[in-house]
Design an enzyme around this catalytic site. Structure first.
Site, mmCIF file in Angstrom:
data_model
loop_
_atom_site.group_PDB
_atom_site.id
_atom_site.type_symbol
_atom_site.label_atom_id
_atom_site.label_comp_id
_atom_site.label_asym_id
_atom_site.label_seq_id
_atom_site.Cartn_x
_atom_site.Cartn_y
_atom_site.Cartn_z
ATOM 1 N N PHE A 1 -35.682 1.363 0.897
ATOM 2 C CA PHE A 1 -36.245 2.759 1.356
ATOM 3 C C PHE A 1 -35.736 3.804 0.561
ATOM 4 O O PHE A 1 -36.574 5.024 0.633
ATOM 5 C CB PHE A 1 -35.393 3.260 2.749
ATOM 6 C CG PHE A 1 -34.206 3.905 2.543
ATOM 7 C CD1 PHE A 1 -32.826 3.223 2.282
ATOM 8 C CD2 PHE A 1 -34.011 5.248 2.841
ATOM 9 C CE1 PHE A 1 -31.671 3.934 2.326
ATOM 10 C CE2 PHE A 1 -32.953 5.962 2.736
ATOM 11 C CZ PHE A 1 -31.724 5.265 2.561
ATOM 12 N N LYS A 2 -35.183 3.663 -0.573
ATOM 13 C CA LYS A 2 -35.077 4.562 -1.436
ATOM 14 C C LYS A 2 -36.128 5.200 -2.144
ATOM 15 O O LYS A 2 -36.145 6.530 -2.546
ATOM 16 C CB LYS A 2 -33.843 4.540 -2.682
ATOM 17 C CG LYS A 2 -32.302 4.288 -1.683
ATOM 18 C CD LYS A 2 -31.330 4.287 -2.706
ATOM 19 C CE LYS A 2 -29.942 4.416 -1.961
ATOM 20 N NZ LYS A 2 -29.877 3.481 -1.139
ATOM 21 N N ASP A 3 -37.193 4.386 -2.340
ATOM 22 C CA ASP A 3 -38.520 4.994 -2.750
ATOM 23 C C ASP A 3 -38.900 5.966 -1.896
ATOM 24 O O ASP A 3 -39.733 6.886 -2.416
ATOM 25 C CB ASP A 3 -39.413 3.731 -2.571
ATOM 26 C CG ASP A 3 -39.068 2.532 -3.713
ATOM 27 O OD1 ASP A 3 -38.504 2.921 -4.848
ATOM 28 O OD2 ASP A 3 -39.316 1.508 -3.322
ATOM 29 N N MET B 1 -37.641 8.931 -3.148
ATOM 30 C CA MET B 1 -37.199 9.103 -4.684
ATOM 31 C C MET B 1 -38.920 9.483 -5.479
ATOM 32 O O MET B 1 -39.241 9.991 -6.481
ATOM 33 C CB MET B 1 -36.841 8.030 -5.533
ATOM 34 C CG MET B 1 -36.177 8.098 -6.728
ATOM 35 S SD MET B 1 -34.714 9.043 -6.537
ATOM 36 C CE MET B 1 -33.321 7.697 -6.315
#
Ligand SMILES: *Cc1c(COP(=O)(O)O)cnc(C)c1O
Length: 468
Positions: free
Chosen positions: A112-114, A117
């Site tokens: 989920f950091k995409d 980011m």
């Protein structure tokens, strides 16, 4: 919209002033001076929007120093079906009536950091070009954050990434994800040590203020406000998919480590999104579960920080948590400064009083935790009962979600990673190899671009100097 620190410094800064910053100068975290309130008519209008346009609407409430047309273009460049796999960007996967996963992990690094980011990459490129500046991002990673940062910044003008990772300690898949990037502005540095050595080097370099200024060193860690803001969008997107009318409520269960993801849920709820509960799910590193159950926040030492099968949640303290406490304590910056400054550094813990603890229920937070055995059971259950393979972090969420379902309220469990990233535990649970998304089958065989350096601050500095 202006931003202030959680530790009492009332200096007001604009979005682009804090975009490239980490902590506020007084050591606090940035928050907006207030949360814009979303009325019923606005919710209705937003229901029909594509994800990128919903993102633009929400971002524009918090960003007034980027022209609207530019901001809309940035959102549309970021949230595309090509990058995130589907037109919905964060589609729901129904499990049974009133229970669904919300997929946040279909971006380039499968976690989920995409979601945040990728937006940060676009914002950084835009703002650096506008200022005529460059930035050298220095970071340490044991997995998800570093790869998400590299995939967001690859090929971006004005940005270099220097990412330290412990040599030989990431999974072959994670190493391949990062080291196969051939972009000239991405620098992988394998350090002959453990993750803490990498982090210590980053701290030492950042504390050398002359070096930091001369080489324009910056970070992209989870306390960055723009990352948190980007995450607010998918709570709205999940709500709209799960409901037909604005008088319906949903709950979200969030696999949590540094409290960044669920803090975005808190912001969405403060804006008036009809969220019943925000369920904080932790693994054996249950700092947050302990807090929500007792009102005691106790930071763990490294001996007490467990290595688990949901490694992206292995934290000793929750770096975004101070933001929620600031709101909980009526935005009393002096008290937050005392608790997160003096009290934590001398006693390693603080305790809310009875009235403060009782206030938590007004914010919808509840919590739970999982063990390795719980996650294995939940992966099995999801496979057998619902026919889906879930990763270990999402399993932690689903396990805890089951303990907090309310009649008439749909429960959305945030899927924070794809199972392909944690294949060994999936095989342990169900004896099946999780599928890999198209194009990643042979990623381990791709040529690698990485240098190996000793645990030596000077060596890392020399590498940065010769590559900017
Ligand atoms: C980072 C991460 C988490 C934890 O998110 P926080 O914002 O730190 O609470 C959970 N799951 C996965 C897969 C992650 O990468």
């Amino acid at each position: 919209m202006k931003y202030i620190s959680t530790r009492g410094d009332k200096t007001e800064r604009s979005f682009c002033e804090i975009l490239l910053e980490g902590l506020a100068p007084d050591g606090g975290l940035y928050l907006p001076t207030h949360y814009p309130q979303i009325d019923d008519a606005t919710l209705t209008r937003w229901r029909g929007l594509a994800y990128a346009d919903l993102a633009f609407e929400i971002l524009s409430l918090y960003i007034d120093d980027i022209p609207a047309d530019d901001l809309r273009a940035i959102a549309r460049r970021t949230y595309t079906a090509e990058v995130f796999g589907t037109p919905e960007i964060t589609p729901l996967k129904p499990l049974e009536a009133g229970l669904a996963l919300q997929a946040l992990s279909n971006g380039p690094t499968l976690a989920f950091k995409d979601m945040a980011m990728q937006l940060l990459g676009q914002l950084f490129e835009y703002e650096l070009a506008r200022r005529g500046e460059t930035l050298n991002i220095l970071g340490a990673t044991s997995g998800d954050t570093g790869s998400a940062a590299e995939y967001a910044m690859r090929g971006k003008a004005g940005v270099n990434v220097f990412m330290l990772s412990p040599a030989g300690r990431m999974s072959p898949f994670q190493q391949a994800q990062m080291f196969s990037l051939q972009d000239a502005n991405i620098h992988n540095i394998a350090v002959e040590g453990v993750f803490d050595d990498c982090q210590d080097i980053v701290k030492a370099v950042s504390n050398d203020l002359d070096f930091k200024r001369k080489y324009k060193i910056g970070t992209v860690n989870s306390i960055n406000w723009a990352r948190l803001l980007a995450q607010v969008v998918y709570y709205f997107a999940g709500y709209f998919q799960a409901t037909q009318r604005n008088d319906e409520q949903v709950s979200f269960t969030v696999p949590s480590g540094n409290f960044g993801n669920v803090c975005a849920g808190h912001v969405a709820r403060m804006m008036g999104l009809p969220i019943a509960n925000l369920v904080v799910a932790t693994n054996e590193n249950d700092v947050l579960n302990e807090f929500f159950r007792s009102g005691v926040y106790r930071v763990r030492g490294s001996a007490e920080t467990h290595e688990t099968s949901s490694p992206s949640m292995d934290i000793s303290k929750a770096s975004n948590f101070e933001r929620f406490v600031f709101d909980l304590l009526g935005r009393d910056g002096a008290q937050v400064k005392s608790l997160f400054g003096e009290v934590l550094s001398t006693q390693g813990r603080f305790a809310l009083n009875g009235d403060q603890y009782a206030e938590i229920q007004n914010y919808g937070f509840v919590s739970g935790a999982s063990s390795h055995a719980d996650r294995l059971n939940t992966i099995r259950k999801a496979y057998n009962d619902f026919g889906v393979i879930i990763d270990t972090h999402t399993a932690d969420g689903l396990k805890v979600a089951m303990e907090h379902r309310l009649p008439g309220v749909t429960m959305l469990v945030l899927e924070t990673a794809l199972p392909a990233k944690f294949a060994a535990t999936i095989v342990e649970a169900i004896g099946v190899q999780p599928p890999r998304p198209a194009g990643l089958d042979d990623i381990e065989a791709l040529p690698k671009r990485v240098v190996t350096l000793p645990v030596d601050v000077a060596a890392v500095k020399a590498f940065v100097e010769s590559h900017v």
